[in-house]
Scaffold this motif. Structure first.
Motif, mmCIF file in Angstrom:
data_model
loop_
_atom_site.group_PDB
_atom_site.id
_atom_site.type_symbol
_atom_site.label_atom_id
_atom_site.label_comp_id
_atom_site.label_asym_id
_atom_site.label_seq_id
_atom_site.Cartn_x
_atom_site.Cartn_y
_atom_site.Cartn_z
ATOM 1 N N SER A 170 46.293 34.807 26.311
ATOM 2 C CA SER A 170 45.664 34.191 25.144
ATOM 3 C C SER A 170 46.404 32.915 24.738
ATOM 4 O O SER A 170 47.634 32.915 24.590
ATOM 5 C CB SER A 170 45.652 35.172 23.971
ATOM 6 O OG SER A 170 45.037 34.585 22.849
ATOM 7 N N GLY A 171 45.676 31.814 24.625
ATOM 8 C CA GLY A 171 46.237 30.542 24.200
ATOM 9 C C GLY A 171 47.046 29.812 25.243
ATOM 10 O O GLY A 171 47.609 28.748 24.971
ATOM 11 N N SER A 172 47.117 30.339 26.484
ATOM 12 C CA SER A 172 47.978 29.757 27.519
ATOM 13 C C SER A 172 47.158 29.208 28.682
ATOM 14 O O SER A 172 46.054 29.669 28.965
ATOM 15 C CB SER A 172 48.952 30.812 28.043
ATOM 16 O OG SER A 172 49.665 30.333 29.160
ATOM 17 N N ALA A 173 47.740 28.190 29.363
ATOM 18 C CA ALA A 173 47.137 27.647 30.573
ATOM 19 C C ALA A 173 48.057 27.826 31.771
ATOM 20 O O ALA A 173 47.785 27.285 32.844
ATOM 21 C CB ALA A 173 46.817 26.162 30.382
ATOM 22 N N GLU A 174 49.132 28.583 31.616
ATOM 23 C CA GLU A 174 50.079 28.772 32.719
ATOM 24 C C GLU A 174 49.518 29.738 33.744
ATOM 25 O O GLU A 174 48.824 30.707 33.417
ATOM 26 C CB GLU A 174 51.408 29.304 32.180
ATOM 27 C CG GLU A 174 52.157 28.295 31.330
ATOM 28 C CD GLU A 174 53.541 28.795 30.955
ATOM 29 O OE1 GLU A 174 54.331 29.083 31.893
ATOM 30 O OE2 GLU A 174 53.823 28.930 29.752
ATOM 31 N N LEU A 175 49.845 29.470 35.007
ATOM 32 C CA LEU A 175 49.424 30.330 36.110
ATOM 33 C C LEU A 175 50.579 31.228 36.506
ATOM 34 O O LEU A 175 51.699 30.740 36.734
ATOM 35 C CB LEU A 175 49.003 29.479 37.320
ATOM 36 C CG LEU A 175 47.959 28.375 37.061
ATOM 37 C CD1 LEU A 175 47.699 27.604 38.349
ATOM 38 C CD2 LEU A 175 46.674 28.972 36.535
ATOM 39 N N ASP A 176 50.321 32.526 36.629
ATOM 40 C CA ASP A 176 51.399 33.398 37.096
ATOM 41 C C ASP A 176 51.522 33.292 38.612
ATOM 42 O O ASP A 176 50.694 32.679 39.286
ATOM 43 C CB ASP A 176 51.175 34.845 36.642
ATOM 44 C CG ASP A 176 49.886 35.438 37.182
ATOM 45 O OD1 ASP A 176 49.440 35.038 38.281
ATOM 46 O OD2 ASP A 176 49.300 36.311 36.497
ATOM 47 N N GLU A 177 52.584 33.875 39.148
ATOM 48 C CA GLU A 177 52.868 33.735 40.574
ATOM 49 C C GLU A 177 51.756 34.323 41.434
ATOM 50 O O GLU A 177 51.398 33.767 42.480
ATOM 51 C CB GLU A 177 54.205 34.404 40.901
ATOM 52 C CG GLU A 177 55.411 33.715 40.280
ATOM 53 C CD GLU A 177 56.721 34.385 40.664
ATOM 54 O OE1 GLU A 177 56.664 35.395 41.419
ATOM 55 O OE2 GLU A 177 57.785 33.906 40.231
ATOM 56 N N GLN A 178 51.206 35.464 41.016
ATOM 57 C CA GLN A 178 50.148 36.102 41.793
ATOM 58 C C GLN A 178 48.896 35.217 41.828
ATOM 59 O O GLN A 178 48.285 35.023 42.885
ATOM 60 C CB GLN A 178 49.802 37.462 41.197
ATOM 61 C CG GLN A 178 48.712 38.204 41.967
ATOM 62 C CD GLN A 178 48.316 39.510 41.289
ATOM 63 O OE1 GLN A 178 48.748 39.779 40.177
ATOM 64 N NE2 GLN A 178 47.498 40.301 41.961
ATOM 65 N N PHE A 179 48.552 34.682 40.680
ATOM 66 C CA PHE A 179 47.402 33.795 40.585
ATOM 67 C C PHE A 179 47.606 32.569 41.488
ATOM 68 O O PHE A 179 46.735 32.169 42.265
ATOM 69 C CB PHE A 179 47.224 33.370 39.130
ATOM 70 C CG PHE A 179 45.875 32.767 38.828
ATOM 71 C CD1 PHE A 179 44.978 32.399 39.825
ATOM 72 C CD2 PHE A 179 45.506 32.559 37.507
ATOM 73 C CE1 PHE A 179 43.749 31.846 39.517
ATOM 74 C CE2 PHE A 179 44.270 32.003 37.180
ATOM 75 C CZ PHE A 179 43.395 31.640 38.206
ATOM 76 N N THR A 180 48.784 31.948 41.405
ATOM 77 C CA THR A 180 49.078 30.752 42.205
ATOM 78 C C THR A 180 49.021 31.065 43.701
ATOM 79 O O THR A 180 48.472 30.290 44.493
ATOM 80 C CB THR A 180 50.469 30.208 41.843
ATOM 81 O OG1 THR A 180 50.502 29.902 40.446
ATOM 82 C CG2 THR A 180 50.786 28.962 42.642
ATOM 83 N N ALA A 181 49.579 32.213 44.102
ATOM 84 C CA ALA A 181 49.582 32.581 45.519
ATOM 85 C C ALA A 181 48.157 32.755 46.047
ATOM 86 O O ALA A 181 47.837 32.334 47.173
ATOM 87 C CB ALA A 181 50.388 33.856 45.726
ATOM 88 N N LYS A 182 47.295 33.350 45.240
ATOM 89 C CA LYS A 182 45.915 33.550 45.692
ATOM 90 C C LYS A 182 45.140 32.239 45.714
ATOM 91 O O LYS A 182 44.278 32.026 46.581
ATOM 92 C CB LYS A 182 45.234 34.584 44.810
ATOM 93 C CG LYS A 182 45.780 35.983 45.028
ATOM 94 C CD LYS A 182 45.056 37.037 44.206
ATOM 95 C CE LYS A 182 45.600 38.425 44.515
ATOM 96 N NZ LYS A 182 44.936 39.489 43.739
ATOM 97 N N LEU A 183 45.446 31.338 44.771
ATOM 98 C CA LEU A 183 44.825 30.017 44.817
ATOM 99 C C LEU A 183 45.215 29.274 46.099
ATOM 100 O O LEU A 183 44.382 28.633 46.746
ATOM 101 C CB LEU A 183 45.250 29.186 43.603
ATOM 102 C CG LEU A 183 44.564 29.477 42.273
ATOM 103 C CD1 LEU A 183 45.249 28.720 41.145
ATOM 104 C CD2 LEU A 183 43.089 29.114 42.333
#
Length: 308
Positions: A170-183
């Motif tokens: 909520s309120g954030s635009a940061e990508l976590d490591e799992q999200f970044t790896a899948k991207l």
């Protein structure tokens, strides 16, 4: 009296018949004369063409004889130069005749050059004729396939939502490591495959939010957004003051990851914001306040560039 009238009418008929016969004969004679004139003109035309060809051949033979005479009277060095010049002229003449036989006139070559210039303008290399032919055939095939495609054959919308574990805090635009790896892995690979399959070159990354209001009064998005796009600052340096800005910031975070992937280097990646207006499933919200993870998502749409 009646007999006199009949005799007069008979005489008039004889005269009229004679006149008609004479006119018909004249018309027949005129037609014969016309046909004879046409045949004569055709024959003269043919003879003129033959004479012109003979004159051309005679001119070429005369030029050849003159050249031979020059060779006979010239010195050794001059003779060698004249022989070389003559061979080049003969070769050029033979090449010209061969080109003309194949329809390669100066006008046709000018048209072909114009076509090649247009092909180069769209970024297709023309130095390799076979590669150019193969590329044009591929483009024609792709165009036919697209013209005949059904709605389900158009580029898909890639939804990165909570169903796959891709949602923002909520309120954030940061990508976590799992999200970044899948991207960087399967998502980029899927996008690259679809770019090739559908022959498209635009990737739209759309950031969405839920309807929780942001309690900030100021934003630096206008000042920082270009520097973030250029990679000079991280996504965390942006402070949005509303959901529209937060959606754009989330889109930028994903865009920066995708832009670093060489498989997507030929495409243009555009960040966009859907703010809090669009529900999953492409429905416009009518008001859904609260903390809703499913709405803090990214959508990726692939399309062809609009020509303009």
């Amino acid at each position: 009296m009646a007999e006199s009238m009949l005799l007069l009418v008979f005489c008039l008929l004889l005269v009229a018949g004679a006149i008609i016969k004479t006119e018909r004969q004249k018309a027949s004679d005129a037609n014969v004369a016309r046909r004879d004139a046409e045949l004569t003109v055709e024959q003269l035309t043919k003879e003129v063409r033959i004479k012109a060809e003979e004159a051309q051949n005679s001119s070429e033979r005369l030029a050849e004889l003159e050249q031979r005479m020059r060779l006979v009277t010239a010195s050794g060095q001059e003779r060698e130069a004249l022989e070389k010049e003559w061979r080049e002229l003969v070769k050029a003449r033979d090449t010209l005749k061969r080109f003309e036989a194949q329809g390669l006139t100066p006008e046709a070559i000018a048209d072909a050059r114009e076509i090649l210039d247009r092909v180069r303008e769209v970024g297709i290399q023309t130095t390799d004729a076979q590669a150019l032919e193969d590329r044009l055939r591929e483009l024609i095939r792709a165009e036919k396939e697209q013209a005949n495609s059904q709605p389900h054959e158009w580029p898909p919308i890639i939804n990165l939502s909570e169903a796959g574990g891709y949602f923002f805090k909520s309120g954030s635009a940061e990508l976590d490591e799992q999200f970044t790896a899948k991207l960087q892995g399967p998502i980029a690979a899927d996008i690259a495959q679809n770019l090739e399959r559908y022959d498209v070159d635009i990737i739209e990354v759309i950031g969405h939010t839920d309807e929780q209001p942001i309690s900030r009064t100021g934003s630096n998005l206008d000042k920082m957004i270009i520097e973030v796009v250029d990679g000079e600052r991280s996504i965390t340096s942006i402070v949005p003051a509303d959901n529209a800005g937060l959606g754009m910031t989330r889109a930028l975070a994903v865009v920066n990851v995708l832009r670093a992937d060489p498989r997507l280097s030929k495409a243009t990646i555009l960040p966009m914001s859907g703010a809090q207006l669009v529900l999953p499933g492409d429905k416009l919200t009518v008001g859904q306040a609260g903390d809703v993870e499913a709405r803090r998502r990214i959508e990726i749409r692939i399309r062809r560039r609009n020509e303009g």
